[in-house]
Design a protein around this motif. Structure first.
Motif, PDB file in Angstrom:
ATOM      1  N   HIS A 654       0.816  -1.216   0.000  1.00 28.25           N
ATOM      2  CA  HIS A 654       0.000   0.000   0.000  1.00 28.25           C
ATOM      3  C   HIS A 654       0.854   1.272   0.000  1.00 28.25           C
ATOM      4  O   HIS A 654       0.303   2.375   0.095  1.00 28.25           O
ATOM      5  CB  HIS A 654      -0.947  -0.007   1.205  1.00 28.25           C
ATOM      6  CG  HIS A 654      -2.007  -1.062   1.110  1.00 28.25           C
ATOM      7  ND1 HIS A 654      -3.247  -0.832   0.560  1.00 28.25           N
ATOM      8  CD2 HIS A 654      -1.983  -2.376   1.457  1.00 28.25           C
ATOM      9  CE1 HIS A 654      -3.949  -1.957   0.602  1.00 28.25           C
ATOM     10  NE2 HIS A 654      -3.203  -2.913   1.138  1.00 28.25           N
ATOM     11  N   GLY A 655       2.178   1.103  -0.051  1.00 26.83           N
ATOM     12  CA  GLY A 655       3.082   2.264  -0.076  1.00 26.83           C
ATOM     13  C   GLY A 655       3.006   3.096   1.199  1.00 26.83           C
ATOM     14  O   GLY A 655       3.063   4.324   1.145  1.00 26.83           O
ATOM     15  N   LEU A 656       2.839   2.448   2.340  1.00 24.75           N
ATOM     16  CA  LEU A 656       2.701   3.196   3.591  1.00 24.75           C
ATOM     17  C   LEU A 656       4.044   3.348   4.293  1.00 24.75           C
ATOM     18  O   LEU A 656       4.888   2.451   4.243  1.00 24.75           O
ATOM     19  CB  LEU A 656       1.723   2.471   4.532  1.00 24.75           C
ATOM     20  CG  LEU A 656       0.313   2.256   3.995  1.00 24.75           C
ATOM     21  CD1 LEU A 656      -0.515   1.437   4.973  1.00 24.75           C
ATOM     22  CD2 LEU A 656      -0.368   3.591   3.692  1.00 24.75           C
ATOM     23  N   LYS A 657       4.224   4.486   4.941  1.00 30.08           N
ATOM     24  CA  LYS A 657       5.475   4.771   5.662  1.00 30.08           C
ATOM     25  C   LYS A 657       5.190   4.806   7.162  1.00 30.08           C
ATOM     26  O   LYS A 657       4.084   5.173   7.586  1.00 30.08           O
ATOM     27  CB  LYS A 657       6.019   6.150   5.259  1.00 30.08           C
ATOM     28  CG  LYS A 657       6.304   6.314   3.779  1.00 30.08           C
ATOM     29  CD  LYS A 657       7.771   6.065   3.483  1.00 30.08           C
ATOM     30  CE  LYS A 657       8.110   6.024   2.007  1.00 30.08           C
ATOM     31  NZ  LYS A 657       7.219   5.288   1.134  1.00 30.08           N
ATOM     32  N   ASN A 658       6.211   4.495   7.925  1.00 37.18           N
ATOM     33  CA  ASN A 658       6.092   4.576   9.373  1.00 37.18           C
ATOM     34  C   ASN A 658       5.725   5.994   9.806  1.00 37.18           C
ATOM     35  O   ASN A 658       6.322   6.956   9.306  1.00 37.18           O
ATOM     36  CB  ASN A 658       7.455   4.246   9.987  1.00 37.18           C
ATOM     37  CG  ASN A 658       7.327   3.207  11.048  1.00 37.18           C
ATOM     38  OD1 ASN A 658       6.232   2.900  11.521  1.00 37.18           O
ATOM     39  ND2 ASN A 658       8.438   2.645  11.429  1.00 37.18           N
ATOM     40  N   GLY A 659       4.755   6.130  10.682  1.00 36.96           N
ATOM     41  CA  GLY A 659       4.394   7.458  11.192  1.00 36.96           C
ATOM     42  C   GLY A 659       3.441   8.225  10.283  1.00 36.96           C
ATOM     43  O   GLY A 659       2.895   9.261  10.681  1.00 36.96           O
ATOM     44  N   GLN A 660       3.182   7.707   9.089  1.00 32.99           N
ATOM     45  CA  GLN A 660       2.265   8.377   8.156  1.00 32.99           C
ATOM     46  C   GLN A 660       0.845   8.372   8.731  1.00 32.99           C
ATOM     47  O   GLN A 660       0.429   7.388   9.356  1.00 32.99           O
ATOM     48  CB  GLN A 660       2.292   7.592   6.831  1.00 32.99           C
ATOM     49  CG  GLN A 660       1.386   8.155   5.762  1.00 32.99           C
ATOM     50  CD  GLN A 660       1.447   7.301   4.484  1.00 32.99           C
ATOM     51  OE1 GLN A 660       2.283   6.397   4.361  1.00 32.99           O
ATOM     52  NE2 GLN A 660       0.558   7.581   3.544  1.00 32.99           N
ATOM     53  N   GLU A 661       0.102   9.437   8.492  1.00 36.95           N
ATOM     54  CA  GLU A 661      -1.273   9.472   8.993  1.00 36.95           C
ATOM     55  C   GLU A 661      -2.223   8.938   7.939  1.00 36.95           C
ATOM     56  O   GLU A 661      -2.199   9.398   6.783  1.00 36.95           O
ATOM     57  CB  GLU A 661      -1.660  10.893   9.373  1.00 36.95           C
ATOM     58  CG  GLU A 661      -0.921  11.373  10.607  1.00 36.95           C
ATOM     59  CD  GLU A 661      -1.555  12.598  11.236  1.00 36.95           C
ATOM     60  OE1 GLU A 661      -2.161  13.394  10.499  1.00 36.95           O
ATOM     61  OE2 GLU A 661      -1.446  12.747  12.466  1.00 36.95           O
ATOM     62  N   ILE A 662      -3.037   7.984   8.325  1.00 37.53           N
ATOM     63  CA  ILE A 662      -4.008   7.403   7.393  1.00 37.53           C
ATOM     64  C   ILE A 662      -5.381   7.306   8.063  1.00 37.53           C
ATOM     65  O   ILE A 662      -5.504   7.504   9.274  1.00 37.53           O
ATOM     66  CB  ILE A 662      -3.580   5.986   6.912  1.00 37.53           C
ATOM     67  CG1 ILE A 662      -3.457   5.011   8.114  1.00 37.53           C
ATOM     68  CG2 ILE A 662      -2.281   6.031   6.129  1.00 37.53           C
ATOM     69  CD1 ILE A 662      -3.345   3.555   7.710  1.00 37.53           C
ATOM     70  N   GLU A 732     -15.139  -9.761  13.122  1.00 35.16           N
ATOM     71  CA  GLU A 732     -15.288 -10.065  11.701  1.00 35.16           C
ATOM     72  C   GLU A 732     -15.516  -8.764  10.936  1.00 35.16           C
ATOM     73  O   GLU A 732     -16.515  -8.572  10.248  1.00 35.16           O
ATOM     74  CB  GLU A 732     -16.410 -11.080  11.463  1.00 35.16           C
ATOM     75  CG  GLU A 732     -16.188 -11.812  10.147  1.00 35.16           C
ATOM     76  CD  GLU A 732     -17.131 -12.980   9.935  1.00 35.16           C
ATOM     77  OE1 GLU A 732     -16.931 -14.022  10.585  1.00 35.16           O
ATOM     78  OE2 GLU A 732     -18.056 -12.828   9.121  1.00 35.16           O
ATOM     79  N   ASN A 733     -14.594  -7.851  11.152  1.00 31.54           N
ATOM     80  CA  ASN A 733     -14.614  -6.597  10.411  1.00 31.54           C
ATOM     81  C   ASN A 733     -13.253  -6.425   9.754  1.00 31.54           C
ATOM     82  O   ASN A 733     -12.225  -6.765  10.339  1.00 31.54           O
ATOM     83  CB  ASN A 733     -14.923  -5.436  11.351  1.00 31.54           C
ATOM     84  CG  ASN A 733     -16.385  -5.445  11.777  1.00 31.54           C
ATOM     85  OD1 ASN A 733     -17.252  -4.959  11.061  1.00 31.54           O
ATOM     86  ND2 ASN A 733     -16.653  -6.044  12.931  1.00 31.54           N
ATOM     87  N   PHE A 734     -13.301  -5.930   8.514  1.00 30.38           N
ATOM     88  CA  PHE A 734     -12.081  -5.871   7.703  1.00 30.38           C
ATOM     89  C   PHE A 734     -11.881  -4.438   7.236  1.00 30.38           C
ATOM     90  O   PHE A 734     -12.836  -3.764   6.881  1.00 30.38           O
ATOM     91  CB  PHE A 734     -12.217  -6.819   6.513  1.00 30.38           C
ATOM     92  CG  PHE A 734     -12.584  -8.219   6.937  1.00 30.38           C
ATOM     93  CD1 PHE A 734     -11.637  -9.046   7.527  1.00 30.38           C
ATOM     94  CD2 PHE A 734     -13.882  -8.698   6.793  1.00 30.38           C
ATOM     95  CE1 PHE A 734     -11.973 -10.334   7.952  1.00 30.38           C
ATOM     96  CE2 PHE A 734     -14.219  -9.981   7.213  1.00 30.38           C
ATOM     97  CZ  PHE A 734     -13.265 -10.795   7.795  1.00 30.38           C
ATOM     98  N   VAL A 735     -10.622  -3.995   7.251  1.00 25.49           N
ATOM     99  CA  VAL A 735     -10.372  -2.596   6.894  1.00 25.49           C
ATOM    100  C   VAL A 735      -9.335  -2.471   5.780  1.00 25.49           C
ATOM    101  O   VAL A 735      -8.507  -3.355   5.567  1.00 25.49           O
ATOM    102  CB  VAL A 735      -9.884  -1.769   8.103  1.00 25.49           C
ATOM    103  CG1 VAL A 735     -10.944  -1.716   9.188  1.00 25.49           C
ATOM    104  CG2 VAL A 735      -8.568  -2.302   8.660  1.00 25.49           C
ATOM    105  N   THR A 736      -9.438  -1.352   5.098  1.00 28.29           N
ATOM    106  CA  THR A 736      -8.394  -0.970   4.151  1.00 28.29           C
ATOM    107  C   THR A 736      -7.952   0.454   4.505  1.00 28.29           C
ATOM    108  O   THR A 736      -8.457   1.034   5.460  1.00 28.29           O
ATOM    109  CB  THR A 736      -8.883  -1.122   2.693  1.00 28.29           C
ATOM    110  OG1 THR A 736      -7.758  -0.974   1.836  1.00 28.29           O
ATOM    111  CG2 THR A 736      -9.958  -0.110   2.322  1.00 28.29           C
ATOM    112  N   PHE A 737      -6.996   0.991   3.739  1.00 25.13           N
ATOM    113  CA  PHE A 737      -6.360   2.247   4.150  1.00 25.13           C
ATOM    114  C   PHE A 737      -6.689   3.393   3.194  1.00 25.13           C
ATOM    115  O   PHE A 737      -6.671   3.206   1.979  1.00 25.13           O
ATOM    116  CB  PHE A 737      -4.836   2.059   4.188  1.00 25.13           C
ATOM    117  CG  PHE A 737      -4.426   0.753   4.827  1.00 25.13           C
ATOM    118  CD1 PHE A 737      -4.707   0.506   6.168  1.00 25.13           C
ATOM    119  CD2 PHE A 737      -3.784  -0.236   4.088  1.00 25.13           C
ATOM    120  CE1 PHE A 737      -4.354  -0.690   6.764  1.00 25.13           C
ATOM    121  CE2 PHE A 737      -3.423  -1.445   4.677  1.00 25.13           C
ATOM    122  CZ  PHE A 737      -3.706  -1.677   6.013  1.00 25.13           C
ATOM    123  N   LEU A 738      -6.964   4.556   3.740  1.00 27.56           N
ATOM    124  CA  LEU A 738      -7.130   5.762   2.931  1.00 27.56           C
ATOM    125  C   LEU A 738      -5.988   6.702   3.283  1.00 27.56           C
ATOM    126  O   LEU A 738      -5.780   7.009   4.462  1.00 27.56           O
ATOM    127  CB  LEU A 738      -8.462   6.454   3.234  1.00 27.56           C
ATOM    128  CG  LEU A 738      -9.755   5.640   3.077  1.00 27.56           C
ATOM    129  CD1 LEU A 738     -10.966   6.503   3.419  1.00 27.56           C
ATOM    130  CD2 LEU A 738      -9.887   5.101   1.656  1.00 27.56           C
TER     131      LEU A 738
END
Ligand SMILES: Nc1nc2c(c(=O)[nH]1)N[C@H]1C(S)=C(S)[C@@H](COP(=O)(O)OP(=O)(O)OC[C@H]3O[C@@H](n4cnc5c(=O)[nH]c(N)nc54)[C@H](O)[C@@H]3O)O[C@H]1N2
Ligand SMILES: Nc1nc2c(c(=O)[nH]1)N[C@H]1C(S)=C(S)[C@@H](COP(=O)(O)OP(=O)(O)OC[C@H]3O[C@@H](n4cnc5c(=O)[nH]c(N)nc54)[C@H](O)[C@@H]3O)O[C@H]1N2
Ligand code: SF4
Ligand SMILES: [Mo]
Length: 749
Positions: A654-662, A732-738
């Motif tokens: 997902h191209g996420l960096k440590n400390g990034q706010e999502i 049983e809840n699934f999440v993705t990132f914005l």
């Protein structure tokens, strides 16, 4: 100095290790369990001490509140006589002083001035005005719709008084989220198996145990004090810990074996362990022969649950599964498969906990040294009062035939029954909410809001302007536990104990103790059974005298350990009676069979996340309790926001960096209100993400906690109900990132 060191340790466990590989380095940075607990001696300047028991969580540790010469509260320390705390408090208990000093607290009774619930427009009123209003409304609902239409939701010590008041009105719908959202399935499963529940504090004889198996129970982050101390002692004595958790928890870091299980497959592992223990004849034969019912049926039942099958299902190494089973068998009967506490995970939770109970039975640990001791509790005398009116309908009648084995009123069930049906009928019309932040606590927030919207009356008693207060018609500010009397703590342990809480200071602002608020409403409603004492100290002294002590003595000692007559463990060869239909430990449950449920646990598969989505799992941090401590200045200082644990592989995709706010978005389009920082770590599996529960407060009046971190509650819109007792499976809840700030409309959908 000591304080700084401890704080450092805690910070490391909560926020460090990002990006590290699973290695010995990682093992070093999780704290020593005993370092998490405080034992600070009093200073000479601290001149006066009063006894209390802690209300920051429900382990209820007894302690002393110290004040200085000016009468100001300085600190709280553990009471050495108390088996729940052994003289030490956890960081939350020590930080409890912050509740007293927090100026964000509720200050005056408030009455809503608009018609729209949730529109935060209130006016300050006097106590007389607030109480008259509540009494008048409750009387109207009682007379026109029936007393059973009034429900109480409660968590905490003052609940006793509210519950007494409700019963005096003629309703028994007293619900606590600590049942249907927490330990309900465990109690039902253990009662079905051993004829006795687990209750609190759990009678796990950890300090004498040789092997402790933790299935999701993250002791060390779950800071239930005595339990953490006993686990620390057990490790020092060379005991073995086995942890089953998709996340490398603090407990996993202390373990000989860590089983990073694929979430939602625990029952497969448990059934395979039962298979190994039976087929390799590793069970306690004498114990099973003497005390158990249904062994042959169980043996036949688990034949299909082979370790090979379980290894595939759970994604665990088969050798690890077997080694863990042998380790447990070697320690038997001094072994504990821990029943856990917050067990409402996947909807088949009673059956999963039945597997846990059965495994304990096979290893002979129930009633045995190093397994589960037989707890003792003092018998409490009830202060004489006029009999309660006979309720015409109970919560069971209102909830119907569903969830037959529910042992207590279901908070979620009452919430559902409040929403008008097609004909406009409502099971409930008024809620009294004491010390439970239902908005964050109940799953499926839309449902909670729908029920609240339909209510004729919502009365909230709280110490903080928590989210639930925003929806109230009347807000009644209770004083904190440091400023009030409560009934003595009488809970189970190795020996019966009694602990006193008395006010260390006058209530701040215009807050009042719960006993007084409930009694004053009862008095205004002319409820004859509602309290025939003037001051609560009369009642406390009377009760203490019945227990062979007195208020005078308890003020000096704080805690009294009473004698027990019976033995702590089942004696060799003893003819022990288990309170089940057969009088035996039921491996095959006759009660579940009679109610039409599987008499032995049957494995069912659960949904796994779709591509690009990850299972939302959540838990505790050592310095916070649920959603009640984030604004406490001392505890906020230790940890002011949560972060989301993400596996490095997932972060890369997902191209996420440590400390990034999502922002997190779930399968139903629910999005967290505020951004949360990414924490990239090997300590979480690739199919899940993890956040600490209780953050992401939306109440602006909580000035320190508002908008800090993400709330898991927003994302728990899918609920898997336990068909046996109505517990709410929330995992049983699934999440993705914005990665971009979502549009407001979308965020609210
Ligand atoms: N500091 C602190 N301590 C507390 C509390 C608190 O608020 N703060 N609350 C107290 C209360 S009331 C309760 S009920 C307890 C709750 O604490 P526990 O009963 O110990 O924990 P759970 O919330 O059930 O489980 C959390 C753990 O389960 C793991 N997990 C998630 N999914 C799965 C799965 O499918 N399988 C397995 N095996 N593990 C999984 C998570 O990674 C996490 O480590 O804590 C108590 N202690
Ligand atoms: N999403 C999600 N939901 C959960 C859980 C989870 O991990 N995630 N955990 C579940 C579990 S295990 C449990 S036990 C429940 C706990 O659920 P709750 O007991 O509802 O927990 P809190 O959210 O801390 O809400 C407590 C409320 O009581 C107020 N309060 C604190 N002290 C006092 C007091 O002395 N008097 C009064 N009158 N009020 C006081 C606080 O300000 C707060 O508003 O939540 C369950 N729900
Ligand atoms: S475990 Fe901590 S927060 Fe809970 S009662 Fe004990 S000291 Fe208080
Ligand atoms: Mo809980």
């Amino acid at each position: 100095m000591k304080k700084i060191t401890r704080r450092k340790f805690i910070k490391i466990s909560a926020a460090g290790t990002a990006g590290l590989a699973m290695s010995s380095v990682l093992l070093d940075v999780t704290p020593k369990l005993s370092d998490l607990l405080d034992k600070t001696p009093a200073k000479e300047s601290e001149v006066e001490r009063t006894p209390t028991y802690c209300e920051v969580c429900f382990w209820k540790c007894a302690g002393w509140v110290y004040k200085n010469k000016k009468g100001q509260i300085q600190k709280i320390v553990g009471n050495d006589l108390d088996p729940n705390s052994n003289g030490r408090l956890c960081p939350r208990g020590t930080g409890g002083v912050g509740f007293y000093y927090d100026n964000d607290r509720l200050k005056k009774p408030l009455l809503r001035v608009t018609d729209k619930k949730g529109e935060q427009k209130f006016k300050e009123v006097t106590w007389d005005e607030a109480l008259d209003y509540v009494a008048e409304k409750l009387t109207y609902i009682k007379d026109n719709y029936g007393p059973e239409k009034i429900a109480l939701f409660t968590h905490g010590s003052s609940g006793k008084f509210w519950s007494h008041m409700l019963k005096s009105i003629g309703s028994v719908s007293v619900a606590a989220p600590s049942y249907a959202q927490c330990r309900g399935p465990r109690e039902v499963a253990f009662i079905a198996t051993f004829g006795s529940g687990v209750s609190s504090p759990e009678p796990t004889d950890i300090e004498n145990s040789k092997c402790l198996v933790l299935i999701g129970s993250h002791i060390g982050e779950n800071m239930h004090n005595g339990q953490v101390q006993e686990m620390s002692k057990m490790i020092e004595n060379g005991g073995t810990i086995i942890t089953v958790d998709p996340r490398f928890s603090t407990a996993a870091s202390k373990s000989k074996y860590w089983l990073p299980i694929k979430p939602a497959t625990d029952m497969a592992l448990l059934l395979a362990w039962i298979h190994i223990i039976i087929n390799e004849e590793l069970y306690d034969k004498d114990y099973i022969e003497r005390y158990a019912y249904g062994f042959e049926q169980l043996k036949a039942h688990v034949q299909k649950y082979t370790p090979e099958w379980a290894a595939k299902e759970t994604e665990l190494d088969i050798n690890l599964i077997k080694k863990a089973a042998y380790e447990m068998a070697k320690a038997s009967p001094a072994v504990i498969i821990h029943p856990g506490r917050h067990v409402t995970w996947y909807g088949d939770d009673t059956q999963r906990l039945r597997s846990v109970a059965i495994l304990n039975a096979l290893l002979g640990s129930w009633g045995r040294r190093g397994g589960f001791y037989i707890p003792a509790k003092a018998k409490v005398a009830q202060f004489p009062h006029k009999e309660f009116p006979q309720p015409k309908k109970t919560w069971k009648d209102i909830l119907g035939q569903k969830y037959k084995l529910a042992g207590l009123a279901l908070s979620s069930g009452i919430c559902d029954a409040t929403i008008p049906d097609d004909t406009g009928q409502m099971g409930y019309r008024a809620w009294i909410v004491n010390g439970t932040n239902l908005i964050q606590t109940l799953p499926n927030m839309d449902n909670t809001l729908k029920a609240i919207e339909a209510l004729d009356l919502l009365v909230v008693s709280d110490i903080y302007p928590s989210e639930i207060t925003g929806y109230a018609d009347v807000i009644l500010p209770e004083c904190s536990y440091l400023e009030r009397w409560d009934m003595p703590r009488i809970t189970q342990h190795r020996y019966p104990t009694v602990a006193l809480r008395m006010p260390a200071a006058e209530p701040r602002f215009d807050s009042k103790p719960g006993w007084w608020i409930a009694k004053e409403i009862g008095r205004r409603m002319n409820l004859e059974s509602c309290y025939n004492f003037d001051d609560i100290t009369e009642l406390i002294d009377w009760q203490l005298k019945k227990l062979g002590t007195s208020l005078e003595e308890m003020k000096k000692i704080g805690v009294k350990v009473l004698e027990r007559q019976d033995s702590l463990y089942i004696q060799p060869g003893e003819d022990f009676f288990f309170n089940t239909n057969t009088g035996k430990i039921e491996l095959y449950s006759t009660e579940l069979a009679a109610e039409g449920f599987d008499p032995m646990p049957v494995y069912t598969k659960h949904k796994q996340p779709d591509s690009g989505f990850y299972r939302l799992i959540y838990g505790r941090a050592p310095m916070h309790t649920f959603s009640r401590t984030q604004n406490n200045p001392n505890l906020n200082d230790l940890m002011d926001e949560n972060n989301v644990w993400i596996n490095p592989k997932v972060a890369k995709i997902h191209g996420l960096k440590n400390g990034q706010e999502i922002w997190l978005k779930n399968q139903d389009g629910k999005i967290t209100d505020f951004p949360v920082k990414v924490r990239i770590t090997e300590r979480i599996r690739h199919d899940s993400v993890y956040i600490v529960h209780g953050f992401g407060h939306t109440s602006k009046k909580l000035t320190r906690a508002y908008a800090k971190g993400a709330s898991d509650s927003v994302l728990i819109s899918n609920v898997k109900y336990d068909p046996i007792m109505g517990g709410t499976g929330m995992r049983e809840n699934f999440v993705t990132f914005l990665t971009e700030k979502p549009q407001k409309e979308e965020a609210k959908s």
